[in-house]
Design a protein around this motif. Structure first.
Motif, mmCIF file in Angstrom:
data_model
loop_
_atom_site.group_PDB
_atom_site.id
_atom_site.type_symbol
_atom_site.label_atom_id
_atom_site.label_comp_id
_atom_site.label_asym_id
_atom_site.label_seq_id
_atom_site.Cartn_x
_atom_site.Cartn_y
_atom_site.Cartn_z
ATOM 1 N N THR A 81 -52.531 46.356 46.431
ATOM 2 C CA THR A 81 -53.109 47.691 46.288
ATOM 3 C C THR A 81 -52.376 48.507 45.228
ATOM 4 O O THR A 81 -53.009 49.208 44.436
ATOM 5 C CB THR A 81 -53.145 48.431 47.634
ATOM 6 N N LYS A 82 -51.045 48.400 45.177
ATOM 7 C CA LYS A 82 -50.302 49.139 44.153
ATOM 8 C C LYS A 82 -50.588 48.567 42.761
ATOM 9 O O LYS A 82 -50.730 49.317 41.793
ATOM 10 C CB LYS A 82 -48.802 49.106 44.465
ATOM 11 N N PRO A 94 -60.333 45.303 49.835
ATOM 12 C CA PRO A 94 -61.467 44.792 49.032
ATOM 13 C C PRO A 94 -61.549 45.440 47.649
ATOM 14 O O PRO A 94 -61.843 44.772 46.661
ATOM 15 C CB PRO A 94 -62.700 45.133 49.875
ATOM 16 N N ARG A 95 -61.274 46.726 47.565
ATOM 17 C CA ARG A 95 -61.294 47.419 46.276
ATOM 18 C C ARG A 95 -60.215 46.862 45.362
ATOM 19 O O ARG A 95 -60.463 46.593 44.187
ATOM 20 C CB ARG A 95 -61.089 48.926 46.490
ATOM 21 N N ALA A 155 -61.174 43.345 44.215
ATOM 22 C CA ALA A 155 -62.256 43.420 43.230
ATOM 23 C C ALA A 155 -61.741 43.919 41.885
ATOM 24 O O ALA A 155 -62.122 43.387 40.827
ATOM 25 C CB ALA A 155 -63.375 44.324 43.742
ATOM 26 N N THR A 156 -60.861 44.914 41.897
ATOM 27 C CA THR A 156 -60.293 45.447 40.651
ATOM 28 C C THR A 156 -59.497 44.374 39.920
ATOM 29 O O THR A 156 -59.642 44.196 38.707
ATOM 30 C CB THR A 156 -59.391 46.671 40.952
ATOM 31 N N LEU A 157 -58.648 43.667 40.653
ATOM 32 C CA LEU A 157 -57.817 42.636 40.029
ATOM 33 C C LEU A 157 -58.676 41.476 39.507
ATOM 34 O O LEU A 157 -58.439 40.975 38.405
ATOM 35 C CB LEU A 157 -56.752 42.153 41.001
ATOM 36 N N ASP A 211 -62.229 35.597 51.286
ATOM 37 C CA ASP A 211 -62.705 36.902 51.721
ATOM 38 C C ASP A 211 -64.222 37.004 51.806
ATOM 39 O O ASP A 211 -64.776 38.091 51.901
ATOM 40 C CB ASP A 211 -62.154 37.994 50.804
ATOM 41 N N GLY A 212 -64.913 35.889 51.767
ATOM 42 C CA GLY A 212 -66.364 35.908 51.901
ATOM 43 C C GLY A 212 -67.117 36.175 50.605
ATOM 44 O O GLY A 212 -68.335 36.218 50.614
#
Length: 188
Positions: free
Chosen positions: A94-95, A136-137, A140-142, A153-154
């Protein structure tokens, strides 16, 4: 010519077994440099004191880094040809996705997004952490930035890699170091 892999390990139980990942990468032809998050470095000191860190230095042939160098100090590691973040924690993912660089580990991976380097992240999370709405965000960003995040993660991109486990029931010996190494480009 040997290619250099930065193995960046964060404070999750597999970091205590970084030697397993180092050996797997070396067997695949990589020169491995180990970078630990500050907490993972502290864990290594707690586990075996300087003896464990000395063993990791001997195994890689490089200093184990965990903190930024001073501007007046020279770089002690060769430049990387690839980055592997393993284990990648919820905190790191996240960071990283938000561009934080408050540790050497995060600084290297945030900068790595702007360099022409292959980057693989192999998380280690439990089911409760995997339910956090920021995950999830971040993933998705990475992934949109070109990082291979190996998290089941599906999503189509998440069809292999690490599968979150029930809290306090992780199996460190089953951590898929070899799968992560296999997703990196082949070393010469």
């Amino acid at each position: 010519m040997t290619r250099t892999l930065y193995l960046i390990s964060c404070a999750a139980p597999p970091s205590r077994h970084a030697a397993t990942g180092i050996r797997a990468a070396q067997a695949a032809g990589w020169d491995v440099c180990l970078i630990l998050s500050p907490r993972a470095y502290r864990w290594a000191q707690e586990d075996g004191g300087e003896k464990e860190l000395d063993e990791l230095r001997e195994l890689t042939g490089h200093p184990v880094r965990y903190d930024y160098k001073l501007p007046s100090e020279r770089d002690v590691l060769p430049k990387p040809d690839a980055l592997l973040v393993a284990p990648a924690t919820l905190n790191t993912l996240t960071k990283w996705a938000d561009g934080h660089a408050d540790t050497l580990a995060l600084g290297l991976v945030t900068e790595g997004l702007g360099l022409p380097l292959p980057i693989v992240a192999l998380p280690y999370l439990n089911n409760a952490q995997a339910q956090h709405p920021a995950l999830p965000r971040a993933v998705a960003t990475l992934r949109a930035a070109g990082v291979r995040v190996l998290l089941e993660d599906g999503t189509p991109e998440g069809s292999g890699g690490f599968r979150p486990h029930p809290p306090q029931h992780g199996n460190v010996t089953a951590y898929p170091w070899g799968y992560a190494i296999a997703t990196l480009p082949s070393a010469p």
